[in-house]
Scaffold this motif. Structure first.
Motif, mmCIF file in Angstrom:
data_model
loop_
_atom_site.group_PDB
_atom_site.id
_atom_site.type_symbol
_atom_site.label_atom_id
_atom_site.label_comp_id
_atom_site.label_asym_id
_atom_site.label_seq_id
_atom_site.Cartn_x
_atom_site.Cartn_y
_atom_site.Cartn_z
ATOM 1 N N ALA A 178 7.249 -5.414 -0.774
ATOM 2 C CA ALA A 178 7.195 -6.410 0.340
ATOM 3 C C ALA A 178 6.051 -6.144 1.362
ATOM 4 C CB ALA A 178 8.446 -6.345 1.218
ATOM 5 N N TRP A 179 4.904 -5.287 0.990
ATOM 6 C CA TRP A 179 4.071 -4.993 1.948
ATOM 7 C C TRP A 179 3.224 -6.227 2.491
ATOM 8 C CZ3 TRP A 179 3.126 -1.276 5.181
ATOM 9 C CH2 TRP A 179 2.051 -0.952 5.785
ATOM 10 N N SER A 180 2.787 -7.042 1.410
ATOM 11 C CA SER A 180 1.859 -8.035 1.872
ATOM 12 C C SER A 180 2.635 -9.026 3.027
ATOM 13 C CB SER A 180 1.496 -8.882 0.638
ATOM 14 O OG SER A 180 2.250 -9.350 -0.104
ATOM 15 N N ARG A 181 3.742 -9.312 2.715
ATOM 16 C CA ARG A 181 4.642 -10.206 3.551
ATOM 17 C C ARG A 181 4.747 -9.567 4.941
ATOM 18 N NH1 ARG A 181 9.866 -10.032 4.790
ATOM 19 N NH2 ARG A 181 10.394 -9.066 2.943
ATOM 20 N N LEU A 182 5.251 -8.254 4.783
ATOM 21 C CA LEU A 182 5.439 -7.394 6.029
ATOM 22 C C LEU A 182 4.005 -7.095 6.869
ATOM 23 C CD1 LEU A 182 7.622 -4.608 4.584
ATOM 24 C CD2 LEU A 182 8.276 -6.446 5.931
ATOM 25 N N GLU A 183 2.872 -7.164 6.353
ATOM 26 C CA GLU A 183 1.770 -6.804 7.124
ATOM 27 C C GLU A 183 1.192 -8.034 7.817
ATOM 28 O OE1 GLU A 183 -2.145 -4.461 5.387
ATOM 29 O OE2 GLU A 183 -1.647 -6.176 4.231
ATOM 30 N N ARG A 184 1.741 -9.305 7.309
ATOM 31 C CA ARG A 184 1.637 -10.623 8.042
ATOM 32 C C ARG A 184 2.529 -10.884 9.197
ATOM 33 N NH1 ARG A 184 1.514 -12.828 2.849
ATOM 34 N NH2 ARG A 184 3.633 -13.656 3.286
ATOM 35 N N ASP A 185 3.659 -10.403 8.932
ATOM 36 C CA ASP A 185 4.832 -10.527 9.962
ATOM 37 C C ASP A 185 4.778 -9.231 11.224
ATOM 38 O OD1 ASP A 185 5.580 -12.474 8.489
ATOM 39 O OD2 ASP A 185 7.397 -11.470 7.679
ATOM 40 N N MET A 244 -3.309 -6.841 -1.689
ATOM 41 C CA MET A 244 -2.387 -5.693 -1.006
ATOM 42 C C MET A 244 -3.391 -4.623 -0.778
ATOM 43 S SD MET A 244 0.661 -3.609 -2.270
ATOM 44 C CE MET A 244 1.423 -2.788 -1.402
ATOM 45 N N ASP A 245 -3.390 -4.157 0.501
ATOM 46 C CA ASP A 245 -4.145 -2.948 1.029
ATOM 47 C C ASP A 245 -3.370 -1.715 0.491
ATOM 48 O OD1 ASP A 245 -6.098 -0.991 1.811
ATOM 49 O OD2 ASP A 245 -6.407 -2.310 3.641
ATOM 50 N N GLU A 246 -3.568 -0.964 -0.366
ATOM 51 C CA GLU A 246 -2.937 0.058 -0.884
ATOM 52 C C GLU A 246 -3.175 1.282 0.283
ATOM 53 O OE1 GLU A 246 -2.088 3.035 -4.670
ATOM 54 O OE2 GLU A 246 -2.293 0.994 -4.909
ATOM 55 N N GLN A 247 -4.233 1.468 0.826
ATOM 56 C CA GLN A 247 -4.610 2.626 1.764
ATOM 57 C C GLN A 247 -3.904 2.394 2.891
ATOM 58 O OE1 GLN A 247 -5.552 4.677 -0.171
ATOM 59 N NE2 GLN A 247 -7.578 5.526 1.093
ATOM 60 N N GLU A 248 -3.912 1.044 3.492
ATOM 61 C CA GLU A 248 -2.950 0.666 4.565
ATOM 62 C C GLU A 248 -1.417 1.247 4.280
ATOM 63 O OE1 GLU A 248 -3.426 -2.683 6.692
ATOM 64 O OE2 GLU A 248 -5.681 -2.844 6.124
ATOM 65 N N PHE A 249 -1.247 0.953 3.300
ATOM 66 C CA PHE A 249 0.487 1.260 2.967
ATOM 67 C C PHE A 249 0.496 2.750 2.933
ATOM 68 C CE2 PHE A 249 3.593 2.850 -0.122
ATOM 69 C CZ PHE A 249 4.700 2.256 0.566
ATOM 70 N N ARG A 250 -0.499 3.370 2.291
ATOM 71 C CA ARG A 250 -0.236 4.968 2.327
ATOM 72 C C ARG A 250 -0.442 5.515 3.635
ATOM 73 N NH1 ARG A 250 -2.947 7.723 -3.001
ATOM 74 N NH2 ARG A 250 -2.394 5.780 -4.457
ATOM 75 N N GLY A 251 -1.263 5.217 4.447
ATOM 76 C CA GLY A 251 -1.527 5.658 5.836
ATOM 77 C C GLY A 251 0.036 5.319 6.599
ATOM 78 N N TRP A 252 0.556 4.153 6.569
ATOM 79 C CA TRP A 252 1.702 3.749 7.233
ATOM 80 C C TRP A 252 2.834 4.760 6.627
ATOM 81 C CZ3 TRP A 252 6.613 2.539 5.491
ATOM 82 C CH2 TRP A 252 7.406 2.185 6.212
ATOM 83 N N ALA A 253 3.011 4.785 5.264
ATOM 84 C CA ALA A 253 4.000 5.842 4.750
ATOM 85 C C ALA A 253 3.897 7.144 5.265
ATOM 86 C CB ALA A 253 4.161 5.617 3.157
ATOM 87 N N VAL A 254 2.783 7.677 5.175
ATOM 88 C CA VAL A 254 2.455 9.147 5.360
ATOM 89 C C VAL A 254 2.937 9.323 7.074
ATOM 90 C CG1 VAL A 254 0.821 10.952 6.029
ATOM 91 C CG2 VAL A 254 0.759 9.668 3.927
ATOM 92 N N ALA A 255 2.547 8.319 7.835
ATOM 93 C CA ALA A 255 2.909 8.440 9.434
ATOM 94 C C ALA A 255 4.333 8.167 9.267
ATOM 95 C CB ALA A 255 2.116 7.236 9.982
ATOM 96 N N GLY A 256 5.216 7.254 8.696
ATOM 97 C CA GLY A 256 6.648 7.009 8.991
ATOM 98 C C GLY A 256 7.448 7.687 8.382
ATOM 99 N N ARG A 257 7.083 8.479 7.152
ATOM 100 C CA ARG A 257 8.202 8.940 6.188
ATOM 101 C C ARG A 257 8.737 10.062 6.996
ATOM 102 N NH1 ARG A 257 9.041 13.260 3.223
ATOM 103 N NH2 ARG A 257 10.124 13.001 1.389
ATOM 104 N N SER A 258 8.308 10.891 7.834
ATOM 105 C CA SER A 258 9.396 12.086 8.401
ATOM 106 C C SER A 258 10.354 11.229 9.430
ATOM 107 C CB SER A 258 8.477 13.109 9.322
ATOM 108 O OG SER A 258 7.685 12.484 10.240
#
Length: 168
Positions: A45-52, A1-15
């Motif tokens: 579920a990040w690793s599964r979602l990243e693939r899909d 799992m790439d935690e940096q990618e999740f953080r980037g997505w979360a920061v961009a999508g949270r608002s």
């Protein structure tokens, strides 16, 4: 799992998720709680979602399910407070129409409100909204029609925010 990618997505999508949660619930604190829980579930579920590649759609679906689940549990609807406001917010700040719309939106039943928010705030198609809610396109269309009728009726009712009637 790439935690940096999740953080980037979360920061961009949270608002965006937070605004959607607020429109559903009408409460910024509840919106924050719903978004936080949704982000936890997306993280798990990040690793599964990243693939899909369906990360935002999944997050929106989780957020809707969390909101609808919250609405089903009566004990969670209580809002204790230590102070009751004795006056309305000051008029003239341009928020009267927004307040009236939000008050009317709170009168729309949860499933109809979810459809209205997805269709007109998130700008999803009927098919996308049906996918997000896990229902048929026909159900989305009928819930949209009923929700708009309820919203119109609520907007026609005088509220505490309606300053158009002078009091003697």
């Amino acid at each position: 799992m790439d935690e940096q990618e999740f953080r980037g997505w979360a920061v961009a999508g949270r608002s965006g998720l937070r605004r959607t949660a607020f429109l559903l619930s009408g409460d910024w604190y509840l919106a924050d709680d719903l978004v936080q829980e949704a982000l936890v579930r997306v993280y798990l579920a990040w690793s599964r979602l990243e693939r899909d590649g369906e990360i935002t759609a999944y997050a929106r679906r989780v957020l809707l399910n969390l909101y609808l689940d919250y609405r089903r549990r009566p004990g969670r609807r209580e809002r204790p407070t230590d102070r009751i406001p004795d006056h309305a917010a000051p008029a003239g700040d341009g928020s009267d129409e927004r307040d009236k719309l939000l008050a009317a939106l709170r009168q729309v039943p949860p499933r109809q409100r979810a459809v209205l928010v997805l269709r007109f705030w998130e700008d999803l198609s009927v098919e996308q909204a049906a996918h997000a809610l896990g229902t048929s396109t026909g159900n989305v269309k009928s819930q949209t029609s009923r929700g708009l009728a309820t919203l119109r009726a609520a907007l026609d009712q005088p509220t505490a925010f309606d300053h158009s009637e002078e009091q003697a």
